[in-house]
Design a protein around this motif. Structure first.
Motif, PDB file in Angstrom:
ATOM      1  N   VAL A 189      -3.638  -4.341  -2.673  1.00 54.32           N
ATOM      2  CA  VAL A 189      -3.294  -3.184  -2.691  1.00 54.32           C
ATOM      3  C   VAL A 189      -4.195  -2.326  -3.482  1.00 54.32           C
ATOM      4  O   VAL A 189      -4.641  -1.133  -3.192  1.00 54.32           O
ATOM      5  N   LEU A 190      -4.713  -2.989  -4.608  1.00 54.94           N
ATOM      6  CA  LEU A 190      -5.643  -2.483  -5.561  1.00 54.94           C
ATOM      7  C   LEU A 190      -7.270  -2.139  -4.633  1.00 54.94           C
ATOM      8  O   LEU A 190      -7.785  -1.210  -5.152  1.00 54.94           O
ATOM      9  N   ILE A 191      -7.360  -3.131  -3.845  1.00 57.39           N
ATOM     10  CA  ILE A 191      -8.611  -2.944  -3.198  1.00 57.39           C
ATOM     11  C   ILE A 191      -8.431  -1.695  -2.075  1.00 57.39           C
ATOM     12  O   ILE A 191      -9.231  -0.905  -2.063  1.00 57.39           O
ATOM     13  N   ALA A 215      -5.866   0.832  -1.743  1.00 55.05           N
ATOM     14  CA  ALA A 215      -5.397   2.125  -2.199  1.00 55.05           C
ATOM     15  C   ALA A 215      -6.694   3.231  -2.660  1.00 55.05           C
ATOM     16  O   ALA A 215      -6.498   4.047  -1.910  1.00 55.05           O
ATOM     17  N   PRO A 216      -7.604   2.590  -3.224  1.00 55.91           N
ATOM     18  CA  PRO A 216      -8.820   3.657  -3.621  1.00 55.91           C
ATOM     19  C   PRO A 216      -9.666   3.717  -2.207  1.00 55.91           C
ATOM     20  O   PRO A 216      -9.996   5.043  -2.068  1.00 55.91           O
ATOM     21  N   VAL A 266       1.594   2.819  -3.436  1.00 58.55           N
ATOM     22  CA  VAL A 266       0.637   3.951  -3.721  1.00 58.55           C
ATOM     23  C   VAL A 266       0.695   5.181  -3.317  1.00 58.55           C
ATOM     24  O   VAL A 266       0.758   6.328  -3.828  1.00 58.55           O
ATOM     25  N   ALA A 276      -9.080 -10.654  -1.742  1.00 60.08           N
ATOM     26  CA  ALA A 276      -7.951 -11.037  -2.922  1.00 60.08           C
ATOM     27  C   ALA A 276      -7.732 -12.522  -2.979  1.00 60.08           C
ATOM     28  O   ALA A 276      -7.675 -13.122  -4.077  1.00 60.08           O
ATOM     29  N   LEU A 285      -0.782  -7.433  -5.113  1.00 62.16           N
ATOM     30  CA  LEU A 285      -1.216  -6.537  -6.069  1.00 62.16           C
ATOM     31  C   LEU A 285      -2.768  -6.344  -6.000  1.00 62.16           C
ATOM     32  O   LEU A 285      -3.330  -5.029  -5.760  1.00 62.16           O
ATOM     33  N   MET A 286      -3.665  -7.458  -5.728  1.00 61.96           N
ATOM     34  CA  MET A 286      -5.184  -7.236  -5.635  1.00 61.96           C
ATOM     35  C   MET A 286      -5.557  -6.560  -4.597  1.00 61.96           C
ATOM     36  O   MET A 286      -6.091  -5.727  -4.293  1.00 61.96           O
ATOM     37  N   TRP A 309      -7.691   6.617  -0.605  1.00 64.77           N
ATOM     38  CA  TRP A 309      -7.676   7.899  -1.557  1.00 64.77           C
ATOM     39  C   TRP A 309      -9.082   8.437  -1.204  1.00 64.77           C
ATOM     40  O   TRP A 309      -9.129   9.552  -0.765  1.00 64.77           O
ATOM     41  N   VAL A 361       0.857  -1.254  -0.014  1.00 66.36           N
ATOM     42  CA  VAL A 361      -0.047   0.082  -0.072  1.00 66.36           C
ATOM     43  C   VAL A 361       0.839   1.313  -0.060  1.00 66.36           C
ATOM     44  O   VAL A 361       0.369   2.209  -0.571  1.00 66.36           O
TER      45      VAL A 361
END
Lengths: 116, 240
Positions: free
Chosen positions: B50-52, B54-55, A73, B30, B47-48, B58, A70
């Motif tokens: 992190v992709l969950i 991070a948004p 990012v 994931a 990776l998955m 944000w 994380v």
């Protein structure tokens, strides 16, 4: 499980103490791994104690990289302008390293078998 | 009601509980998704997850430091998990004894290629010196890589990013690459991904085959030692 965790953490503690005390360039957990390997050779019964917990830990090794992942990012701004070049470098270099490693490993394995 | 929600959020978002739980849930989602898809190489759980996450960070404008307050408890487990690699190593000692020569040679060649190709390519692309120095230790495990980057004048925070990305790239590419080359020796496959892509590659190797995982673990440990000795020398040689 508690005993297993205590064994793992004791080895890590020993490793950290050695790494810092002797100012070795090797990280504490890696020395801890070496310490546990020695321990397993000396007391083979340790393997039976550790196996269930270690199985769970290693089956979920990916989980432990998520917090650092994380951070990728969070640091995207560093990559801003250089990212296309960095992406190409990382992909090519990682594949080159795997090819070189696997090629050397297999070549010397065959050599070993041929000589035997 | 809205006021209560805001108060609840301001409490939860500063406590470790929320982001610790979120990390576990994201990883479980994931892992479940990867299993449902038949664990294909591109569905990498790191990776998955992190992709969950991070948004979510944000969208809630949560700083990484706040997230890490909770996630550090999982991050801490990297240490004991590294120690735990001794068990598969111990289980495989009889076969390892028979492959000492391939292990030592492949480690030397792989470690040099991992660092030298990164430095050489980065120079060819005209990247800044501090970026090149941050790239050099990218194939070794994160705590070692950060120490090396600091010692040679790289940027440790950039190295952290590059190490994680390298791990994901190795984990995603290793299976298709080895299958295309028709390499069926699990020891060679595992060792290669351990040298090139440290712990994330090792996690992938354990997903695929226990012997590949054991050899990836050996490679990860040996490469941590070798990279810390090799990269400072290599950088002096390649970046006059």
């Amino acid at each position: 499980m508690v005993l297993s965790l205590a064994i793992l953490l004791s080895c890590q503690l020993l490793g950290e103490a050695l790494a810092r005390g002797l100012q070795l360039p090797v990280p504490g957990p890696v020395l801890g791994m070496a310490a546990l390997l020695v321990g397993l050779r000396l007391i083979p019964r340790l393997a039976l104690v550790l196996r269930p917990t270690v199985g769970v830990v290693l089956a979920n090794l990916s989980l432990m990289f998520v917090p650092a992942g994380v951070g990728v990012v969070g640091n995207l701004s560093i990559l801003s302008s250089d990212w296309p070049a960095l992406a190409v470098v990382l992909v090519l270099s990682t594949i080159a390293a795997m090819l070189a490693t696997v090629g050397t490993f297999l070549a010397l394995r065959r050599l070993g078998q041929g000589g035997a | 009601m809205m006021g209560d929600m805001a108060a609840l959020w301001s409490y939860l978002s500063t406590e470790p509980l929320l982001w610790l739980t979120a990390t576990l849930l994201a990883y479980l989602a994931a892992a479940a998704l990867a299993r449902a898809l038949g664990t294909p190489p591109w569905a990498n759980p790191v990776l998955m997850a992190v992709l969950i996450l991070a948004p979510v960070l944000w969208a809630t404008s949560t700083p990484y430091a706040t997230y890490f307050e909770g996630a550090q408890f999982i991050h801490f487990l990297l240490g004991p998990a590294t120690v735990a690699l001794a068990l598969p190593l111990y289980d495989n000692l009889p076969t390892i004894r028979k492959t000492v020569l391939p292990i030592v040679a492949a480690l030397l060649v792989g470690s040099v290629v991992a660092a030298a190709s990164a430095v050489g390519l980065a120079r060819a692309f005209g990247l800044a010196p501090e970026v090149i120095l941050s790239l050099a230790p990218k194939s070794t495990t994160a705590p070692v890589a950060l120490g090396i980057a600091e010692a040679i004048g790289g940027l440790p925070s950039l190295t952290a990013v590059l190490v994680i990305l390298t791990g994901i790239i190795g984990a995603v590419t290793v299976t298709p690459l080895m299958n295309v080359l028709r390499i069926t020796d699990w020891r060679a496959r595992g060792f290669a991904v351990g040298v090139a892509a440290h712990g994330i590659g090792t996690a992938r190797a354990f997903q695929v085959h226990p012997q590949a995982g054991a050899y990836a673990g050996i490679a990860l440990a040996l490469n941590a030692v070798l990279t810390s000795l090799l990269v400072p020398l290599l950088v002096r040689f390649m970046l006059p």
